[in-house]
Design an enzyme around this catalytic site. Structure first.
Site, mmCIF file in Angstrom:
data_model
loop_
_atom_site.group_PDB
_atom_site.id
_atom_site.type_symbol
_atom_site.label_atom_id
_atom_site.label_comp_id
_atom_site.label_asym_id
_atom_site.label_seq_id
_atom_site.Cartn_x
_atom_site.Cartn_y
_atom_site.Cartn_z
ATOM 1 N N HIS A 348 0.819 -1.215 0.000
ATOM 2 C CA HIS A 348 0.000 0.000 0.000
ATOM 3 C C HIS A 348 0.846 1.255 0.000
ATOM 4 O O HIS A 348 0.608 2.193 -0.741
ATOM 5 C CB HIS A 348 -0.886 0.037 1.240
ATOM 6 C CG HIS A 348 -1.751 -1.155 1.341
ATOM 7 N ND1 HIS A 348 -1.841 -1.923 2.461
ATOM 8 C CD2 HIS A 348 -2.535 -1.735 0.415
ATOM 9 C CE1 HIS A 348 -2.662 -2.913 2.231
ATOM 10 N NE2 HIS A 348 -3.092 -2.823 1.003
ATOM 11 N N CYS A 661 0.596 -0.560 -22.520
ATOM 12 C CA CYS A 661 0.412 0.133 -21.243
ATOM 13 C C CYS A 661 1.327 -0.381 -20.130
ATOM 14 O O CYS A 661 1.156 -0.012 -18.982
ATOM 15 C CB CYS A 661 -1.046 0.064 -20.799
ATOM 16 S SG CYS A 661 -1.612 -1.589 -20.452
HETATM 17 C C1 PEP Z 1 1.093 -5.140 -17.298
HETATM 18 O O1 PEP Z 1 1.073 -6.298 -16.864
HETATM 19 O O2 PEP Z 1 1.911 -4.752 -18.137
HETATM 20 C C2 PEP Z 1 0.130 -4.145 -16.797
HETATM 21 C C3 PEP Z 1 0.051 -2.954 -17.339
HETATM 22 O O3 PEP Z 1 -0.639 -4.485 -15.736
HETATM 23 P P1 PEP Z 1 -0.099 -4.513 -14.230
HETATM 24 O O4 PEP Z 1 1.266 -3.908 -14.224
HETATM 25 O O5 PEP Z 1 -1.078 -3.757 -13.423
HETATM 26 O O6 PEP Z 1 -0.097 -5.976 -13.935
#
Ligand code: PEP
Ligand code: MG
Length: 734
Positions: A348, A661
């Protein structure tokens, strides 16, 4: 003890008064020099010429033993003790009875107070208590400089003060320096001696009741209500709070005439000293528990709350770990950095630190043993290091790094309103990743064109209980309202794996990263996912809603998830509720299996987003949270980049909008590689938006693509160096 008289005179007065009141023929004070030796500073009864001449090594003689053990020693016949060391210059041969107590500061003995009697007498319990109390008061006054002038103090070790470098893990990027503020910091007692002993006894008793009630209320609701290990830690506290020995020690200490605060401090110091020498990590852990408990008790006595604490403007907060609301309780503008002894990048505190852009380093073993309140420290969130009490040259180097960063920041701020277009005219959409309400500020601050990944689980992770429908709806509404015309892509709950919700019961899994996480949990517990979809649909009524599902591994999973959206839409329609004006449903590409089923998947989706963090951890079988393996492969490698090229091509062929992303999209060199592969939509962490935009403005893609085509055929594990050369050759700002 304080006074205007010269230091030596004041010490001489102290030993004379103590000898008189204890009816002892000898009273002496030994103080620890920086060399570790205990020097006789004052005496009543021993030969005056021994003062400042007699020095004992740690562990040497009974005085050295008291310091080493950090415990009082009481003997009726000292010369017969094996540790007795006779120093002829002191003339102590006629004395038999010996009582010594350590002067404790921060769990270390900074000196020893001794009384001796000629006869073979036994000191009773009360006398032992009294000498400990006097030793405690002496320690405080010596360390505070009230008893000795600062130049005399300089050579006396009152706290660890060497520069040290600790290696931990990066939790939130950035660089800062400032002064240590200990979360749960000990409140040094202002008054040591009680004016009215009975009043102090009552204050202590009431504070103990308050402390227990306080812990009980935190424990209410069982393990599900508290985050992570907090429940166990608190349960242990609760056990200790009831510990008879601890309670008795406190009562006895207050009965010796100390204030309630001084009594707690004394017992804390004694415990600390005893445990500090323990090698066993379990015992040292317990030391922390006692330490925290005493600190809590001091806070109860002071009626203090962290949010109301008077912090320095350059506070570096130091804690074992922080609970969901702890960090938010402090005044943000005063916290420059955060150092944690435990935690994980997904904890957190780390999540909130990143959201607030507070540099944070975690997993710093032994951190709190090495620091004192007010120490100067550097938090290096780039290398994952903490520099304790840095040397001036180190500090100067960090200052100039911070200056360079802020100059760059100013440049990124100037780029906020500029469209991200490459030199050859390709328009790139740069979005940002977010997850908490505090992240929304970053939209304007960075000039991002929207939110490409809103990690909805963050709201769940920083809550102490499952967020209800109205709380979820309110957050999503706030996000959409703040974003206005800018698009937002909500990613449904991605819990499981390293993201554990303590209030949600899940089975223990041997390998949680490959366990029942994200969409798997959502499909197994459709109630949870449907509730979230309902909140999203409600929040987006009358406007565009973009939703994507995490960790899709099979086409059927996507179908099933999409059906749940249909079910929720039908439910809303039956009740005459307004629906979003436009609904776009996408899949995250994070499981390598999809790479060979894109032809089946893409036609079912409205868009996809590549989550490179997970995609690569599975491709390379390297746990992204495990520092031993997470850096073992380079995403800038032919297999990783070829996989991305394949995804981009299939999306282009089918006309499926695609974005990237993962963290990758926020690093200029990696983002440059993505552009050369044909990606035009990137969603970066807030800190990466400016640097990536600057890179885009300097990029000439046709030339870069030609260079990249050759590199993809390389047999090397990494083409980072080659890409850097290519970027340099093409004058691309990385
Ligand atoms: C990823 O896995 O690249 C992603 C963007 O999701 P997270 O980092 O939240 O798992
Ligand atoms: Mg992921």
């Amino acid at each position: 003890m304080a006074g205007a008289a010269p230091a030596q005179e004041r010490l001489d007065t102290v030993v004379r008064i103590v000898a008189q009141s204890m009816v002892a023929e000898v009273c002496s004070i030994y103080l620890r020099r920086a060399s570790g030796e205990l020097e006789l500073f004052a005496t009543q009864g021993l030969k005056p010429e021994a003062v400042h001449n007699t020095r004992l090594r740690p562990g040497e003689g009974l005085v050295g033993e008291v310091a080493r053990m950090a415990e009082p020693i009481s003997l009726s016949d000292a010369p017969s003790h094996p540790s007795f060391a006779y120093r002829p210059e002191t003339g102590e041969d006629p004395y038999h009875a010996f009582l010594g107590a350590p002067l404790l500061r921060g769990g270390r003995a900074i000196g020893v107070l001794v009384v001796q009697n000629r006869s073979e007498r036994r000191y009773d319990e009360e006398e032992v208590e009294d000498i400990q109390t006097i030793a405690m008061v002496l320690a405080e006054t010596v360390a505070s400089g009230e008893l000795l002038a600062q130049d005399e103090l300089r050579d006396i070790e009152v706290a660890p003060h060497r520069p040290e470098n600790l290696k931990g893990q990066r939790f939130a990027e950035g660089l800062a320096f400032g002064h240590v503020v200990l979360h749960e910091a000990p409140v040094p007692p202002e008054n040591l001696l009680a004016e009215d002993q009975q009043v102090e006894e009552i204050r202590l008793r009431e504070a103990l009741v308050g402390l227990k009630a306080n812990i009980d209320s935190m424990l209410e609701g069982g393990p599900g209500k508290l985050a992570g290990q907090s429940f166990e830690v608190l349960e242990t506290y609760r056990m200790f709070a009831d510990d008879r020995g601890w309670n008795r020690s406190l009562e006895e200490a207050v009965r010796t005439g100390l204030t309630a605060e001084a009594a707690v401090d004394r017992v804390r110091n004694e415990h600390r000293a005893r445990f500090a020498t323990a090698r066993d990590p379990y015992i040292r852990e317990r030391l922390h528990d006692f330490e925290d408990l005493a600190n809590r008790l001091l806070r109860v006595l002071a009626g203090d709350r962290p949010g109301e604490r008077d912090l320095p403007d350059d506070a570096i907060l130091v804690a074992r770990n922080l609970g969901p609301a702890d960090l938010l309780e402090y005044p943000r503008h005063k916290i420059r950095g955060l150092l944690l002894e435990e935690g994980s990048a997904a904890s957190h505190a780390a999540i909130v630190a990143r959201a607030l852009q507070i540099p944070c380093v975690g997993r710093l073993m032994g951190l709190r043993d090495r620091l004192s309140e007010g120490d100067l420290v550097i938090v290096d969130g780039e290398t994952g290091e903490a520099y304790l009490r840095p040397r001036p040259d180190m500090l100067a180097a960090v200052r100039s790094r911070i200056e360079v960063r802020s100059e760059r920041q100013a440049e990124f701020t100037r780029l906020r309103g500029v469209d991200a277009v490459t030199l050859d005219g390709t328009r790139i959409t740069v979005l940002t990743n977010a997850g908490l309400a505090v992240d929304l500020e970053n939209l304007d601050a960075t000039g991002a064109e929207g939110i490409g990944l809103f990690r909805t689980e963050f709201q769940f992770m920083v809550s102490e209980e499952l967020p209800r429908l109205d709380a979820q709806t309110a957050l999503y509404k706030l996000v959409l309202d703040t974003a206005g015309d800018r698009p937002v892509t909500f990613r449904t709950l991605d819990i499981g794996g390293d993201k554990v919700l303590p209030y949600l019961e899940t089975e223990r899994e041997e390998n949680p990263a490959m366990g029942r996480r994200a969409i798997r949990l959502g499909l197994d517990r459709p109630g949870l996912l449907r509730l979230q979809l309902r909140a999203l649909l409600t929040a987006a009524a009358g406007r565009e809603l973009r939703v994507m599902f995490p960790m899709i591994a099979t086409v059927d999973e996507f179908r099933a998830a999409r059906e749940l959206v249909d079910v929720e839409c039908a439910w809303a329609r039956r009740r005459g509720r307004a629906l979003p004006a436009l609904l776009r449903i996408g899949a995250m590409i994070e499981c390598p299996s999809l790479l060979w089923h894109l032809d089946a998947l893409l036609p079912l989706t409205d868009f996809v987003s590549v989550g490179t963090n997970d995609l690569f951890q599975y491709m390379f079988a390297a746990d992204r949270t495990n520092p031993l393996v997470s850096d073992r492969y380079d995403p800038l490698s032919p297999p990783a980049l070829r996989a991305l090229a394949e995804i981009q091509k299939k999306c282009a062929d089918t006309g499926t909008p695609v974005s990237v992303c993962g963290e990758l999209a926020g690093r200029p060199l990696e983002a440059f590689a993505l552009l050369t592969l044909g990606f035009t939509r990137l969603s970066a962490p807030a800190g990466g938006v400016g640097p990536v935009k600057r890179m885009i403005l300097s990029a000439d893609l046709p030339a870069a693509r030609r260079g990249m085509a050759n590199l993809l055929g390389s047999s090397s594990a990494s083409i980072r160096g080659e890409l850097e050369s290519l970027a340099r050759k093409l004058n691309i700002t990385i």
